[in-house]
Design a protein around this motif. Structure first.
Motif, PDB file in Angstrom:
ATOM      1  N   VAL A  35      60.118  65.898 -10.391  1.00 36.92           N
ATOM      2  CA  VAL A  35      59.799  65.179  -9.152  1.00 36.92           C
ATOM      3  C   VAL A  35      60.802  64.051  -9.016  1.00 36.92           C
ATOM      4  O   VAL A  35      61.049  63.307  -9.974  1.00 36.92           O
TER       5      VAL A  35
ATOM      6  N   LEU B 133      53.558  67.379  -9.498  1.00 36.26           N
ATOM      7  CA  LEU B 133      53.096  66.260  -8.668  1.00 36.26           C
ATOM      8  C   LEU B 133      51.582  66.115  -8.762  1.00 36.26           C
ATOM      9  O   LEU B 133      51.070  65.004  -8.959  1.00 36.26           O
TER      10      LEU B 133
ATOM     11  N   THR C 109      50.500  64.769 -12.094  1.00 34.25           N
ATOM     12  CA  THR C 109      50.876  63.359 -12.254  1.00 34.25           C
ATOM     13  C   THR C 109      49.913  62.457 -11.499  1.00 34.25           C
ATOM     14  O   THR C 109      49.555  61.367 -11.974  1.00 34.25           O
TER      15      THR C 109
END
Length: 321
Positions: free
Chosen positions: A29, A55, A58
């Motif tokens: 990312v 993503l 996270t």
């Protein structure tokens, strides 16, 4: 009103390659910023390996970013203490892609659904039992199913169990990572309709990750197109599907089979997806873009506003403003 704000988020994995174990970095990312509004379904689309799942993991803090902010309900998740993080995870739940791998094969379904309540609440055993029964009923599971183990269910039933597990704590925000990709088409429709029903009933906010653009078009309010760890275009669903701007978005949409499609040629992207260990300079898409200009090879494009709700990162539009 935004429920989740992501600011300049980057996730880089350190790894080794080759016979001598040379160090290298995988840029999953890259400096990504995104806002998700309360009560909406924001879908993220893109090729495999573009960073969608990283993503999502996270955001829920299953992966550690190297920089950036994740602001949920006004607080930076990355700065929460242990107690605050536990409370955050009650409000944010995830439905994983593979219903076969996301359930503990040694736990009965009742225990799978009861465990989050035992850990995160002070409910009595009777209250826990009632909550489990009520949640199972919401997703279409019979009480008798709760006595069984995951291997005794079909893929669609397992995904209903996974959805029930995500719902049991009454979260505000759900990350759905390819929740129907492992299911038959007829079962996909049932699960998508279930998610829509639950969104309305529980007033949920969704981040919906999928490579299936037809599902995204049906389910989402806004769509973000992701390429090599970046959002290259974002807009309302009808804007993305009816007025795509980025060459990558146009290529993705042209690949969707349509019965009544006529007069439009399929856009074939030449070349392979660049390596995440050696990202291209400038615009990350320039190595495959049919409209590549010299500036694309040297400079990263800024966001260009197409409308109040629609932006694109592409030099084709910066020259028109």
């Amino acid at each position: 009103m935004s429920l989740l704000e992501i600011e300049n988020l980057s996730v880089i994995y350190a790894t080794k390659r080759g016979i001598f174990g040379e160090n290298e970095s995988i840029h999953a990312v890259n400096n990504l910023s995104l806002e998700i509004n309360k009560g909406e379904v924001l879908a993220i689309a893109g090729e495999s390996g573009c960073g969608k799942s990283t993503l999502a993991k996270t955001i829920i803090f299953l992966e550690q970013p190297c920089n950036g902010k994740i602001i949920f309900d006004g607080k930076n998740v990355l700065e929460l203490n242990k107690k605050e993080l536990k409370n955050f995870r009650k409000k944010v739940q995830m439905i994983f892609q593979n219903p076969y791998a996301s359930l503990n094969p040694k736990m009965k379904i009742f225990d799978t659904l009861a465990e989050p309540l035992k850990i995160n609440t002070n409910l009595t055993p009777d209250k826990i039992k009632k909550t489990v029964f009520d949640t199972a009923d919401k997703v279409g599971l019979d009480k008798e199913c709760l006595k069984l183990y995951p291997h005794e269910f079909s893929g669609g039933q397992r995904q209903r169990i996974a959805i029930a597990r995500a719902l049991v704590l009454k979260p505000e925000f759900i990350l759905a990572d390819e929740p129907v990709s492992a299911l038959d088409v007829s079962i996909q429709a049932q699960i998508i309709n279930l998610l829509q029903q639950l969104k309305k009933e529980y007033q949920l906010t969704f981040l919906f990750i999928s490579h299936d653009l037809s599902i995204i078009k049906y389910l989402s309010d806004r769509v973000a197109i992701m390429y090599l760890g970046e959002i290259v275009e974002l807009g309302k669903t009808d804007e993305i599907f009816n007025k795509p701007q980025h060459p990558y978005t146009k290529a993705l949409l042209s690949s969707v089979p349509q019965i009544n499609k006529s007069g439009e040629e399929k856009i074939i992207l030449e070349g392979d997806l660049p390596s995440l260990t050696n990202l291209p300079k400038g615009c990350k898409f320039h190595t495959r873009c049919p409209h590549c200009m010299s500036i694309c090879k040297e400079t990263e494009p800024d966001k260009i506003q197409i409308s109040d709700s629609h932006y694109v990162k592409c030099f084709l539009y910066s020259q028109k403003t």
